[in-house]
Design a protein around this motif. Structure first.
Motif, PDB file in Angstrom:
ATOM      1  N   GLY A  51       6.546  39.294 -10.604  1.00 45.21           N
ATOM      2  CA  GLY A  51       5.517  40.206 -11.100  1.00 45.21           C
ATOM      3  C   GLY A  51       4.198  39.524 -11.415  1.00 45.21           C
ATOM      4  N   ASP A  52       4.170  38.183 -11.403  1.00 49.38           N
ATOM      5  CA  ASP A  52       2.911  37.455 -11.661  1.00 49.38           C
ATOM      6  C   ASP A  52       1.894  37.724 -10.557  1.00 49.38           C
ATOM      7  N   LEU A  53       0.624  37.805 -10.978  1.00 48.52           N
ATOM      8  CA  LEU A  53      -0.484  37.862 -10.021  1.00 48.52           C
ATOM      9  C   LEU A  53      -0.788  36.418  -9.632  1.00 48.52           C
ATOM     10  N   VAL A  54      -0.448  36.023  -8.406  1.00 50.39           N
ATOM     11  CA  VAL A  54      -0.606  34.605  -8.040  1.00 50.39           C
ATOM     12  C   VAL A  54      -1.938  34.313  -7.354  1.00 50.39           C
ATOM     13  N   ILE A  55      -2.475  35.287  -6.604  1.00 53.03           N
ATOM     14  CA  ILE A  55      -3.812  35.121  -6.008  1.00 53.03           C
ATOM     15  C   ILE A  55      -4.543  36.452  -6.179  1.00 53.03           C
ATOM     16  N   THR A  56      -5.757  36.360  -6.715  1.00 51.72           N
ATOM     17  CA  THR A  56      -6.516  37.579  -7.000  1.00 51.72           C
ATOM     18  C   THR A  56      -7.422  37.927  -5.824  1.00 51.72           C
ATOM     19  N   GLN A  57      -7.499  39.201  -5.546  1.00 51.20           N
ATOM     20  CA  GLN A  57      -8.391  39.712  -4.501  1.00 51.20           C
ATOM     21  C   GLN A  57      -9.789  39.091  -4.686  1.00 51.20           C
ATOM     22  N   GLY A  58     -10.399  38.617  -3.614  1.00 55.93           N
ATOM     23  CA  GLY A  58     -11.740  38.031  -3.699  1.00 55.93           C
ATOM     24  C   GLY A  58     -11.730  36.509  -3.689  1.00 55.93           C
ATOM     25  N   GLU A  59     -10.548  35.910  -3.839  1.00 55.30           N
ATOM     26  CA  GLU A  59     -10.514  34.445  -3.828  1.00 55.30           C
ATOM     27  C   GLU A  59     -10.467  33.904  -2.390  1.00 55.30           C
ATOM     28  N   ILE A  60     -10.945  32.686  -2.237  1.00 54.11           N
ATOM     29  CA  ILE A  60     -10.915  32.042  -0.923  1.00 54.11           C
ATOM     30  C   ILE A  60      -9.533  31.426  -0.714  1.00 54.11           C
ATOM     31  N   ILE A  61      -9.000  31.607   0.475  1.00 57.66           N
ATOM     32  CA  ILE A  61      -7.678  31.069   0.773  1.00 57.66           C
ATOM     33  C   ILE A  61      -7.806  29.621   1.252  1.00 57.66           C
ATOM     34  N   ARG A  62      -7.249  28.714   0.450  1.00 55.99           N
ATOM     35  CA  ARG A  62      -7.239  27.289   0.770  1.00 55.99           C
ATOM     36  C   ARG A  62      -5.801  26.902   1.123  1.00 55.99           C
ATOM     37  N   PRO A  63      -5.544  25.653   1.479  1.00 57.93           N
ATOM     38  CA  PRO A  63      -4.157  25.299   1.806  1.00 57.93           C
ATOM     39  C   PRO A  63      -3.176  25.631   0.681  1.00 57.93           C
ATOM     40  N   SER A  64      -3.585  25.463  -0.582  1.00 59.33           N
ATOM     41  CA  SER A  64      -2.663  25.766  -1.682  1.00 59.33           C
ATOM     42  C   SER A  64      -2.311  27.254  -1.704  1.00 59.33           C
ATOM     43  N   GLU A  65      -3.306  28.124  -1.426  1.00 62.57           N
ATOM     44  CA  GLU A  65      -3.035  29.567  -1.394  1.00 62.57           C
ATOM     45  C   GLU A  65      -2.136  29.925  -0.199  1.00 62.57           C
ATOM     46  N   VAL A  66      -2.358  29.244   0.934  1.00 66.51           N
ATOM     47  CA  VAL A  66      -1.499  29.498   2.100  1.00 66.51           C
ATOM     48  C   VAL A  66      -0.046  29.207   1.718  1.00 66.51           C
ATOM     49  N   GLY A  67       0.168  28.078   1.042  1.00 64.51           N
ATOM     50  CA  GLY A  67       1.513  27.697   0.619  1.00 64.51           C
ATOM     51  C   GLY A  67       2.091  28.687  -0.382  1.00 64.51           C
TER      52      GLY A  67
END
Ligand code: AMP
Ligand code: MG
Length: 412
Positions: free
Chosen positions: A144-160
């Motif tokens: 249920g955690d929000l892990v990436i918020t709309q509007g953020e840039i996707i970097r390698p950490s976000e891809v993972g």
């Protein structure tokens, strides 16, 4: 003539983020996420070992020491990716690898370095507290955690992170298709024979590269001669694009037909001419609601006006919140003189020396000297009314290659 800031404001007021599309998570690198990513389960999903060692009951080893080790019976070997077959009971241990689920009954892991293996048993040389060397379920991310918020840039950490919460596709902002038309009787494409007074249309490539560098998609329309009808025809070919860029033919020369061509097509001019150097003849239009940038033809003017006006626009269309390159304060190493009345963007070499930044120009600053851009990693911004800047003064430098100074720039 309007000021640079006014021009940017006018342009951005006419530009909105484009729609969204699904992209595979790897393709989404450098793009802006258009949805909130919520974890559907805990990460890690179960308590697991943080070390290679033995899963034990901490109360069994509370009196263990270097001189009085405690012997436990080893009942099983457990690798990552499997659950234990048996619970750990009093006096027992299970050999466990990093990442393997903690067996029932165990409440701590003794690192292998603090043990000695015997035949069917292990000696434990130190006490443990409950929870030692255990990675708790959900300690990274809770269901249920929000892990990436709309509007953020996707970097390698976000891809993972997207992968670990089970998403192979993600909603991102669309990348604009950018039509590029170079105009000029003197131009030929690279690789074509250079006859008479012809020159290679380098802007076709610098502009396409600049479009790509900020994450948008270039659509090269080639070269139009200085004929109004030919320019109009080519402009119409670019209609399916989201943005239109024309290069050259927008000044006050006898063969500058870009403005007439756009007017005759019914485009609405928002402004023409900005108090800047290089780049004064730049114009901005709306054509069927789409932004059209008429950039001047000189190679440096074309690049600098792209940087100043087109790049922030493309970034806004792609959902970015930070539209401008970082500006750093640096100490000027040489004297600069200029005429008042226009903001100057001087090609510059920024360096870090000790704790401070220092900057020097790249040399001759003519708007046809593309080498000045090749050498530059920044642009010294000299205010409109300023006439002289002395060596040792602090100046503002807009970074061109932000990665060099540790700031990420979006990639295609
Ligand atoms: P214009 O804006 O048409 O007056 O062109 C200004 C200068 O830029 C002239 O010297 C042109 O030859 C040059 N120029 C125009 N278009 C290009 C291009 N696509 N690539 C390189 N130089 C160009
Ligand atoms: Mg021309």
């Amino acid at each position: 003539m309007i000021h640079v800031e006014e021009a940017i404001e006018m342009i951005l007021s006419h530009i909105q983020p484009l729609g969204c599309e699904k992209a595979s998570i790897l393709e989404s690198l450098g793009r802006v996420i258009a949805e909130d990513a919520i974890a559907p389960r805990d990460l890690p999903p179960y308590d697991n070992s943080g070390m290679d060692g033995y899963a034990v009951r901490s109360e069994d080893v509370q009196n263990a020491s270097q001189t009085h080790p405690i012997r436990l019976e080893v009942i099983e070997d457990l690798r990552a990716g499997f659950f234990a077959k048996n619970p750990v009971q009093k006096g027992q241990a299970i050999r466990i690898m990093t990442g393997a689920p903690i067996p029932m009954g165990a409440d701590a892991v003794i690192p292998v370095e603090d043990t000695e293996r015997g035949d069917g048993s292990v000696l434990v040389f130190r006490p443990l507290c409950p929870g030692d060397f255990i990675r708790k379920a959900g300690e990274d991310v809770k269901r249920g955690d929000l892990v990436i918020t709309q509007g953020e840039i996707i970097r390698p950490s976000e891809v993972g992170m997207l992968a670990s919460i089970g998403k192979s596709f993600v909603l991102v902002y669309r990348r604009p298709l950018v039509a590029i038309l170079c105009t000029g009787e003197e131009l030929v494409d690279v690789g074509e024979t250079l006859e008479g007074a012809k020159i290679v249309s380098s802007n076709s490539y610098t502009l396409a590269a600049q479009v790509k560098e900020c994450g948008a998609i270039p659509m090269q329309l080639g070269i139009a001669r200085d004929h109004k009808e030919e320019i109009k025809e080519k402009l119409l070919q670019g209609l399916q694009a989201d943005v239109f860029i024309s290069s050259a033919g927008v000044s006050v020369g006898d063969y500058d037909f870009v403005r007439d061509a756009l007017k005759e097509l019914g485009a609405r001019m928002i402004f023409w001419r900005v108090a800047m150097k290089p780049g004064k003849p730049v114009a901005f239009w709306l054509y069927e609601g789409k932004p059209v940038f008429s950039l001047p033809g000189n190679p440096v003017s074309s690049m600098v006006t792209f940087e100043t006006f087109v790049r922030p626009s493309l970034l806004k269309m792609m959902g970015h919140r930070h539209l401008f390159r970082p500006v750093i304060e640096a100490t000027l190493k040489e004297e600069i003189r200029k005429e008042p009345g226009r903001k100057h963007f001087m090609r510059a070499i920024l360096s870090q020396e000790g704790k401070g930044y220092y900057v020097t120009t790249t040399g001759p600053q003519g708007s046809g000297i593309l080498k000045s851009m090749v050498k530059a990693n920044g642009l010294i911004i000299v205010p409109e009314e300023c006439e002289i800047l002395r060596a040792g003064e602090k100046v503002k430098v807009q970074l061109l290659d932000s990665s060099e100074f540790g700031v990420l720039s979006p990639e295609t």
